[in-house]
Design an enzyme around this catalytic site. Structure first.
Site, mmCIF file in Angstrom:
data_model
loop_
_atom_site.group_PDB
_atom_site.id
_atom_site.type_symbol
_atom_site.label_atom_id
_atom_site.label_comp_id
_atom_site.label_asym_id
_atom_site.label_seq_id
_atom_site.Cartn_x
_atom_site.Cartn_y
_atom_site.Cartn_z
ATOM 1 N N HIS A 15 91.806 -10.472 62.561
ATOM 2 C CA HIS A 15 91.777 -11.810 63.129
ATOM 3 C C HIS A 15 92.707 -11.916 64.333
ATOM 4 O O HIS A 15 92.427 -12.671 65.272
ATOM 5 C CB HIS A 15 92.175 -12.833 62.065
ATOM 6 N N ASP A 66 78.050 1.883 62.388
ATOM 7 C CA ASP A 66 77.718 2.654 61.181
ATOM 8 C C ASP A 66 76.880 3.877 61.514
ATOM 9 O O ASP A 66 77.041 4.934 60.890
ATOM 10 C CB ASP A 66 76.974 1.777 60.169
ATOM 11 N N GLU A 112 70.969 1.726 61.223
ATOM 12 C CA GLU A 112 72.378 2.135 61.167
ATOM 13 C C GLU A 112 72.589 3.325 60.232
ATOM 14 O O GLU A 112 73.718 3.766 60.023
ATOM 15 C CB GLU A 112 73.257 0.953 60.759
ATOM 16 N N CYS A 145 73.648 -3.755 68.790
ATOM 17 C CA CYS A 145 74.664 -4.771 68.479
ATOM 18 C C CYS A 145 76.000 -4.175 68.051
ATOM 19 O O CYS A 145 76.898 -4.905 67.644
ATOM 20 C CB CYS A 145 74.152 -5.721 67.402
#
Length: 582
Positions: free
Chosen positions: A199, A465, A441, A512
């Site tokens: 974060h 991934d 992925e 993405c």
């Protein structure tokens, strides 16, 4: 004092020069002491009061957020408030106080260590980083228990630093702390811990300020008030720079700021190459509030909405209404622009309940994502219904993660049809023509992309991934992270196979993963045939600039030769040359 440098992970680009402001780490001050039985009730009361104080402080911070604050701030504070309401933090330490007859600080720290250990077992980098939220909440509780005052830079120090920005140096920085420090106009974050998906990192990118994490011992090596340089692009902190180094970086800083100003000029410009090929630039989001940042970035859609955030750090699954409200909010806010929502990616490596301990020996290869959802059809059914209902209010697309075989896809389709039929019977409106996509992925999916392309409306390449599984490398493991390379010829071949499959069946294709937002790879990707890139909103303008100065016809020829190379070093050299061309 001689100049020296510390290296970490740059998570937000840019250059900051200023004086260090060290933030204390209350966790290091926790000591253990025994209590006599007659003091136990008072200690539990002291702990409960500390919880209430922290709740009150966070609620005040949230209420005082300025209107122009990044959307992530409110969401992160809400997450921390939810954690304070969770019994694993608010009640379990009381049992430790009673059973071990110990002080409250020690009890909450012991409980925190247990929760963090569970998070460390999570394979997914983004969700694993949520352990820092737990640590940040506990840090605030302990500060209250220890009687620590607020640690904003003092007024006298501000006067001393009128000609220098303030740079926060901490073990970790919580979103709430960042808001309180914001009024002092800090120029950068640097922390000992954290990763690209923490974060702290997301917040820094939202504020568009340089940030470096995972510096390990920065707080021990840097003195309060010391002049430091933060190069977020290179992930380097220079401590006590010489006059020559300082002058060099002041020039670099001016150049960086000028470039950022120039980028704002192309915000409303369409992403079209010099020879007229349009590229869709979409954004990745984690929470509904991220839409504000997306629209401010100039993105023309959402290419990946990770729904895990709705499910994490809680004991019960969000019901259909809660999910529907979140998805509907995003769909309406995007005003007809595409919103691709990925179905739940929980599993053995991403437990929803923080008290749940996974027995999976290898979570990355276990029951996760679509495998988990198919094993829990009611969970899948509820999410499908919520997504379908929300599709009535905007341009929603559904994306299934981690597909590896056609059986998983066909079973998912059956459950989607059942959800549709249940809504039809109720007379609930939804988009009957909603599009369904699958994530590529897993190497098996890329190799068999042709088969998936026949049965789906679009494909989305999740490079994070895909690279990890292809190269058998955990990029968060320091021992092998240097081997994690998106330009490995095997990775490029799998991407190329997926592009060819999408072109053959004339279906949509996006990318993405982090490759999409890396400006050094923009020309490579569009030269390979990618026409839709989805990334963190902060990267949109930089990538757009690369596109505006590119020629597809020329790139196609160069990339075709590049893809025939089999040595990483040669590929990297060619990609550098592509990136440098204007």
């Amino acid at each position: 004092m001689p100049s020296f440098s510390i290296h970490g992970v740059g998570v937000s680009s840019g250059i900051a020069i200023g004086r260090a402001h060290l933030v204390s780490n209350a966790l290091l001050e926790v000591v253990h002491y025994q209590l006599t039985p007659n003091l136990i009730d008072d200690e539990i009361k002291r702990f409960s009061e500390a919880i209430q104080t922290v709740k009150h402080d966070l609620e005040q911070v949230r209420a005082q957020l300025p209107k122009n604050a990044p959307a992530e701030l409110a969401a992160f504070i809400s997450t921390h408030l939810a954690m304070l309401n969770d019994k694993s933090l608010s009640e379990a330490p009381k049992d430790i106080i009673r059973n071990e007859q110990c002080n409250a600080e020690w009890a909450i720290k012991q409980q925190m260590d247990d929760i963090v250990e569970q998070f460390d077992a999570i394979e997914d980098a983004y969700l694993r980083e949520r352990k820092h939220d737990v640590v940040q909440v506990v840090e605030r509780i302990i500060k209250v228990l220890l009687g620590h005052p607020s640690q904003s830079p003092s007024q006298s120090k501000e006067k001393q630093q009128q000609e220098n920005a303030t740079i926060l140096v901490a073990h970790d920085i919580s979103p709430a702390d960042a808001i309180q420090f914001k009024q002092h106009q800090f120029a950068a974050f640097i922390t000992d811990v954290g990763g690209v998906t923490s974060h702290t990192a997301i917040l820094a990118r939202s504020l568009n300020i340089p940030s470096i994490v995972a510096l390990q011992r920065a707080r021990d090596l840097i003195n309060d008030g010391e002049i430091i340089i933060v190069d977020g692009t290179l992930g380097v902190v220079i401590v006590s720079p010489s006059k020559e180094i300082l002058a060099e970086y002041e020039l670099k800083q001016d150049q960086w700021q000028l470039e950022q100003q120039k980028l704002q000029r192309i915000k409303s410009t369409k992403a079209v190459t010099m020879d007229g090929t349009g590229i869709d630039l979409y954004a990745n989001i984690e929470v509904p509030e991220d839409v504000i940042t997306v629209k401010a970035s100039g993105a023309t859609g959402i290419g990946l909405y990770r729904t895990e955030f709705l499910f994490m750090n809680r004991r019960e699954m969000p019901d259909e209404e809660e999910q529907f409200t979140a998805y509907k909010h995003v769909a309406e806010a995007m005003q007809g622009m595409p919103v691709t929502i990925r179905t739940l990616d929980l599993g053995a490596d991403k437990q929803m309940n923080p008290d749940t301990v996974s027995n999976c020996a290898n979570p990355a290869l276990g029951l996760r994502a679509v495998r988990f959802c198919l094993s829990e059809p009611q969970v899948f059914h509820t999410q499908f219904r919520a997504l379908l209902r929300a599709s009535h209010y905007g341009n929603i697309k559904i994306l299934i993660p981690m597909l590896s075989n056609l059986t998983e896809l066909r079973q998912s389709k059956i459950l989607l049809e059942r959800a549709k039929e249940s809504l039809r019977k109720e007379g609930t409106p939804f988009n009957e023509k909603i599009t369904l996509g699958g994530m590529i992925e897993v190497p098996a999916a890329a190799i068999n992309a042709d088969a998936f392309a026949r049965e789906l409306d679009f494909l989305s390449i999740g490079t994070n991934d895909l690279i990890q599984y292809t190269l058998a490398i955990d990029r968060t493991d320091d021992a092998v992270a240097h081997l994690y390379n998106p330009l490995h010829p095997a990775v490029l071949k799998l991407i190329q196979m997926t592009i060819q499959a999408a072109e053959k069946y004339n279906i949509g294709l996006s990318i993405c993963g982090e490759m999409a937002g890396d400006i050094k790879l923009t020309r490579l990707l569009i030269g390979m045939g990618m026409r839709q890139l989805s990334m963190h909103p902060s990267n949109i303008l930089s990538v757009k600039q690369q596109i505006l100065h590119s020629q597809i016809e020329r790139l196609n020829k160069q990339v075709k030769k590049l893809l025939n190379l089999r040595e990483i070093e040669k590929i990297e050299l060619q990609v550098m040359e592509l990136h440098a061309e204007f």
